[in-house]
Design a protein around this motif. Sequence first.
Motif, PDB file in Angstrom:
ATOM      1  N   GLU A 133      14.332  15.028   0.369  1.00  0.00           N
ATOM      2  CA  GLU A 133      13.907  15.383   1.735  1.00  0.00           C
ATOM      3  C   GLU A 133      12.531  14.832   2.089  1.00  0.00           C
ATOM      4  OE1 GLU A 133      14.220  19.627   1.731  1.00  0.00           O
ATOM      5  OE2 GLU A 133      16.395  19.583   2.087  1.00  0.00           O
ATOM      6  N   GLY A 134      12.275  13.594   1.649  1.00  0.00           N
ATOM      7  CA  GLY A 134      11.044  12.926   2.042  1.00  0.00           C
ATOM      8  C   GLY A 134       9.805  13.387   1.309  1.00  0.00           C
ATOM      9  N   SER A 135       9.960  14.114   0.214  1.00  0.00           N
ATOM     10  CA  SER A 135       8.807  14.638  -0.522  1.00  0.00           C
ATOM     11  C   SER A 135       8.279  13.595  -1.504  1.00  0.00           C
ATOM     12  CB  SER A 135       9.197  15.913  -1.277  1.00  0.00           C
ATOM     13  OG  SER A 135       8.153  16.323  -2.136  1.00  0.00           O
ATOM     14  N   LEU A 136       7.054  13.140  -1.299  1.00  0.00           N
ATOM     15  CA  LEU A 136       6.434  12.159  -2.182  1.00  0.00           C
ATOM     16  C   LEU A 136       6.170  12.722  -3.582  1.00  0.00           C
ATOM     17  CD1 LEU A 136       5.369   9.297  -2.448  1.00  0.00           C
ATOM     18  CD2 LEU A 136       3.213  10.049  -1.420  1.00  0.00           C
ATOM     19  N   PRO A 137       5.637  13.946  -3.725  1.00  0.00           N
ATOM     20  CA  PRO A 137       5.426  14.499  -5.070  1.00  0.00           C
ATOM     21  C   PRO A 137       6.731  14.620  -5.862  1.00  0.00           C
ATOM     22  CG  PRO A 137       4.172  15.753  -3.465  1.00  0.00           C
ATOM     23  CD  PRO A 137       5.060  14.828  -2.694  1.00  0.00           C
ATOM     24  N   TRP A 164      10.792  -2.655  -6.294  1.00  0.00           N
ATOM     25  CA  TRP A 164      10.483  -1.214  -6.247  1.00  0.00           C
ATOM     26  C   TRP A 164      11.722  -0.417  -5.851  1.00  0.00           C
ATOM     27  CZ3 TRP A 164       7.733   2.401  -8.077  1.00  0.00           C
ATOM     28  CH2 TRP A 164       7.476   3.603  -7.402  1.00  0.00           C
ATOM     29  N   LEU A 165      12.464  -0.904  -4.863  1.00  0.00           N
ATOM     30  CA  LEU A 165      13.707  -0.231  -4.479  1.00  0.00           C
ATOM     31  C   LEU A 165      14.730  -0.294  -5.609  1.00  0.00           C
ATOM     32  CD1 LEU A 165      14.436  -1.096  -0.738  1.00  0.00           C
ATOM     33  CD2 LEU A 165      13.542   1.013  -1.705  1.00  0.00           C
ATOM     34  N   LEU A 166      14.747  -1.417  -6.316  1.00  0.00           N
ATOM     35  CA  LEU A 166      15.699  -1.571  -7.419  1.00  0.00           C
ATOM     36  C   LEU A 166      15.441  -0.539  -8.513  1.00  0.00           C
ATOM     37  CD1 LEU A 166      18.037  -3.261  -8.600  1.00  0.00           C
ATOM     38  CD2 LEU A 166      16.301  -4.727  -9.664  1.00  0.00           C
ATOM     39  N   VAL A 167      14.164  -0.345  -8.888  1.00  0.00           N
ATOM     40  CA  VAL A 167      13.872   0.583  -9.988  1.00  0.00           C
ATOM     41  C   VAL A 167      13.917   2.047  -9.537  1.00  0.00           C
ATOM     42  CG1 VAL A 167      12.475  -1.115 -11.220  1.00  0.00           C
ATOM     43  CG2 VAL A 167      11.349   0.494  -9.674  1.00  0.00           C
ATOM     44  N   THR A 168      13.776   2.314  -8.240  1.00  0.00           N
ATOM     45  CA  THR A 168      13.859   3.706  -7.776  1.00  0.00           C
ATOM     46  C   THR A 168      15.302   4.083  -7.450  1.00  0.00           C
ATOM     47  OG1 THR A 168      13.218   2.910  -5.558  1.00  0.00           O
ATOM     48  CG2 THR A 168      11.495   3.898  -6.925  1.00  0.00           C
ATOM     49  N   LEU A 169      15.939   3.321  -6.563  1.00  0.00           N
ATOM     50  CA  LEU A 169      17.333   3.607  -6.217  1.00  0.00           C
ATOM     51  C   LEU A 169      18.268   3.319  -7.392  1.00  0.00           C
ATOM     52  CD1 LEU A 169      17.536   2.152  -2.579  1.00  0.00           C
ATOM     53  CD2 LEU A 169      17.076   4.497  -3.284  1.00  0.00           C
ATOM     54  N   TYR A 171       1.362  19.564  10.361  1.00  0.00           N
ATOM     55  CA  TYR A 171       2.625  18.861  10.125  1.00  0.00           C
ATOM     56  C   TYR A 171       2.657  18.459   8.653  1.00  0.00           C
ATOM     57  CZ  TYR A 171       6.593  15.936  11.546  1.00  0.00           C
ATOM     58  OH  TYR A 171       7.844  15.381  11.696  1.00  0.00           O
ATOM     59  N   PRO A 172       2.740  19.446   7.753  1.00  0.00           N
ATOM     60  CA  PRO A 172       2.564  19.196   6.317  1.00  0.00           C
ATOM     61  C   PRO A 172       3.605  18.268   5.696  1.00  0.00           C
ATOM     62  CG  PRO A 172       3.365  21.426   6.705  1.00  0.00           C
ATOM     63  CD  PRO A 172       2.986  20.872   8.031  1.00  0.00           C
ATOM     64  N   ASP A 173       4.791  18.188   6.275  1.00  0.00           N
ATOM     65  CA  ASP A 173       5.848  17.349   5.702  1.00  0.00           C
ATOM     66  C   ASP A 173       6.051  16.070   6.513  1.00  0.00           C
ATOM     67  OD1 ASP A 173       6.416  19.291   3.713  1.00  0.00           O
ATOM     68  OD2 ASP A 173       7.583  20.437   5.179  1.00  0.00           O
ATOM     69  N   GLY A 174       4.971  15.600   7.133  1.00  0.00           N
ATOM     70  CA  GLY A 174       5.119  14.497   8.071  1.00  0.00           C
ATOM     71  C   GLY A 174       4.817  13.117   7.536  1.00  0.00           C
ATOM     72  N   PHE A 175       4.757  12.921   6.211  1.00  0.00           N
ATOM     73  CA  PHE A 175       4.385  11.620   5.662  1.00  0.00           C
ATOM     74  C   PHE A 175       5.303  10.505   6.171  1.00  0.00           C
ATOM     75  CE2 PHE A 175       4.742   8.515   2.049  1.00  0.00           C
ATOM     76  CZ  PHE A 175       3.498   7.931   2.237  1.00  0.00           C
ATOM     77  N   ILE A 176       6.609  10.677   6.025  1.00  0.00           N
ATOM     78  CA  ILE A 176       7.564   9.658   6.442  1.00  0.00           C
ATOM     79  C   ILE A 176       7.604   9.547   7.957  1.00  0.00           C
ATOM     80  CG2 ILE A 176       9.977   8.926   6.384  1.00  0.00           C
ATOM     81  CD1 ILE A 176       8.674   8.752   3.698  1.00  0.00           C
ATOM     82  N   GLY A 230       0.827  -1.194   0.000  1.00  0.00           N
ATOM     83  CA  GLY A 230       0.000   0.000   0.000  1.00  0.00           C
ATOM     84  C   GLY A 230       0.862   1.244   0.000  1.00  0.00           C
ATOM     85  N   ALA A 231       0.388   2.272   0.685  1.00  0.00           N
ATOM     86  CA  ALA A 231       1.087   3.556   0.675  1.00  0.00           C
ATOM     87  C   ALA A 231       2.471   3.466   1.304  1.00  0.00           C
ATOM     88  CB  ALA A 231       0.241   4.599   1.396  1.00  0.00           C
ATOM     89  N   GLY A 232       2.667   2.501   2.227  1.00  0.00           N
ATOM     90  CA  GLY A 232       3.984   2.349   2.834  1.00  0.00           C
ATOM     91  C   GLY A 232       5.056   2.058   1.805  1.00  0.00           C
ATOM     92  N   MET A 233       4.662   1.412   0.708  1.00  0.00           N
ATOM     93  CA  MET A 233       5.608   1.099  -0.362  1.00  0.00           C
ATOM     94  C   MET A 233       6.193   2.372  -0.972  1.00  0.00           C
ATOM     95  SD  MET A 233       4.828  -1.355  -3.599  1.00  0.00           S
ATOM     96  CE  MET A 233       6.076  -1.801  -4.815  1.00  0.00           C
ATOM     97  N   LEU A 234       5.378   3.427  -1.070  1.00  0.00           N
ATOM     98  CA  LEU A 234       5.847   4.686  -1.634  1.00  0.00           C
ATOM     99  C   LEU A 234       6.927   5.316  -0.770  1.00  0.00           C
ATOM    100  CD1 LEU A 234       2.375   6.228  -2.577  1.00  0.00           C
ATOM    101  CD2 LEU A 234       3.951   5.011  -4.088  1.00  0.00           C
ATOM    102  N   ALA A 235       6.855   5.066   0.547  1.00  0.00           N
ATOM    103  CA  ALA A 235       7.804   5.678   1.465  1.00  0.00           C
ATOM    104  C   ALA A 235       9.149   4.964   1.509  1.00  0.00           C
ATOM    105  CB  ALA A 235       7.202   5.712   2.876  1.00  0.00           C
ATOM    106  N   LEU A 236       9.203   3.716   1.048  1.00  0.00           N
ATOM    107  CA  LEU A 236      10.423   2.923   1.192  1.00  0.00           C
ATOM    108  C   LEU A 236      11.653   3.564   0.533  1.00  0.00           C
ATOM    109  CD1 LEU A 236       9.060  -0.723   0.816  1.00  0.00           C
ATOM    110  CD2 LEU A 236       9.918   0.379   2.889  1.00  0.00           C
ATOM    111  N   PRO A 237      11.577   4.025  -0.731  1.00  0.00           N
ATOM    112  CA  PRO A 237      12.776   4.659  -1.300  1.00  0.00           C
ATOM    113  C   PRO A 237      13.203   5.903  -0.531  1.00  0.00           C
ATOM    114  CG  PRO A 237      11.153   4.168  -3.009  1.00  0.00           C
ATOM    115  CD  PRO A 237      10.472   3.975  -1.699  1.00  0.00           C
ATOM    116  N   LEU A 238      12.233   6.693  -0.084  1.00  0.00           N
ATOM    117  CA  LEU A 238      12.547   7.916   0.652  1.00  0.00           C
ATOM    118  C   LEU A 238      13.179   7.607   2.007  1.00  0.00           C
ATOM    119  CD1 LEU A 238       9.193   9.779  -0.116  1.00  0.00           C
ATOM    120  CD2 LEU A 238      11.429  10.319  -1.101  1.00  0.00           C
ATOM    121  N   ALA A 239      12.716   6.522   2.642  1.00  0.00           N
ATOM    122  CA  ALA A 239      13.203   6.179   3.978  1.00  0.00           C
ATOM    123  C   ALA A 239      14.540   5.454   3.950  1.00  0.00           C
ATOM    124  CB  ALA A 239      12.165   5.320   4.709  1.00  0.00           C
TER     125      ALA A 239
END
Length: 395
Positions: free
Chosen positions: A252-256, A235-240, A329-334, A18-27
């Motif tokens: 800096e953790g920005s999803l957009p 997903w990490l392979l194709v992003t990183l 806390y607008p930048d608090g997704f991660i 789910g949405a946690g997958m989107l956060a993995l490259p950023l984290a």
Amino acid sequence: MSLKILGSIAIVAGTAIGAGMLALPLATAALGFWQATVLMLVIWALATYTSLLMLEINLKSGVGDNLFVITGKLLGKKGQFIQSASFTCLLFALTAAYLTGGSSLLSLKAQTLLNIELSHTAAVLLFTGILGGFAAMGVAWVDKVSRLLFSLMVVALALVLLFLLPEVSPAQVMTQAVTDNPGNAWLAAIPVVFTSFGFHVCIATLVRYLDGDAKALRKVLLIGSTIPLACYILWLLVTLGTLGGPAIHGLEGSLPKLVTALQAIVASDIISKAVSLFADLALITSFLGVTLSLYDFLAELTRTANTFIGRLQTWLITFIPPLLCALFYPDGFIAVLGFAAVPLVFIIVFLPIAMALRQRYSHSSGYQVAGGKVGFMLAASSGLAIVFAQLWVAL
């Protein structure tokens, strides 16, 4: 393999992805691909072990019992209070994280498609108003919408992986972001990765669905938990491997910004839209499932009447706390997604260990997970490490 087993595997995998997958490259960008993969393997092993432990508890307690009932049987009212409080905090944290991430993606859509600048407050309120209403409409509506959206998400993910894999650079895979404190990079990544493997809430339902068939259920949990692991690694392979850890770390953790950066890699307009669609659907499907669970739990807890006023009251209780968090806390997704790991540790690590220990004294027969006290100690130590990591990051 029967259709019921295949369907159950899909439920386990779908609950995790789910949405946690989107956060993995950023984290995990500061760790690099290989270290992030090792971390995911360790967290996957912990999640799989505790899922089998919860299966043991469910089977010995009796087919049909939910987690709240089982906790009451084994740990009494105090255990039920800890379980309920942890569950509420988890769902509030996830809802707040998804409101933050969803509103940022909505702002991006308004800018790119309509050339409209949406303020953060307007985006959060619009996202909550448009999608939050599904929670009050009931499980039948959410089930139909979620099945359609999840199917589209899987197709979009497959397209993204298929077209981005050829763009992966071995040199980018090997690069790591430069950081003054590598230890902090590990501590920041651990809670987010752990939250991405939180599929345990569906175990009691699957035990009923498969009539307590221990062999089939064990297969379901092992395969169902491995599918998200494979998806996360790809997903990490194709992003990183395309953008590179240093570049993603600089977002800096920005999803957009992550979505925009991935879109810039491919020349195809269709794949660019698939990237955007996957990000949107991953967040929306998670948001719908989490808010429905939170709404139903609070409705049962407060026992409000099933009238318009009663449902409105429950809706306000459901959304006001996470809405305030998202607004201020607008930048608090991660960060908020990582905080969700703390109550999740109590739900799927500490409480199951305590219940299994209590249960094994009185039920020596039946399905039992291998590992004994050593397994308990390793799982408990891992849970403490996750809590410590999140507290360290928060402080």
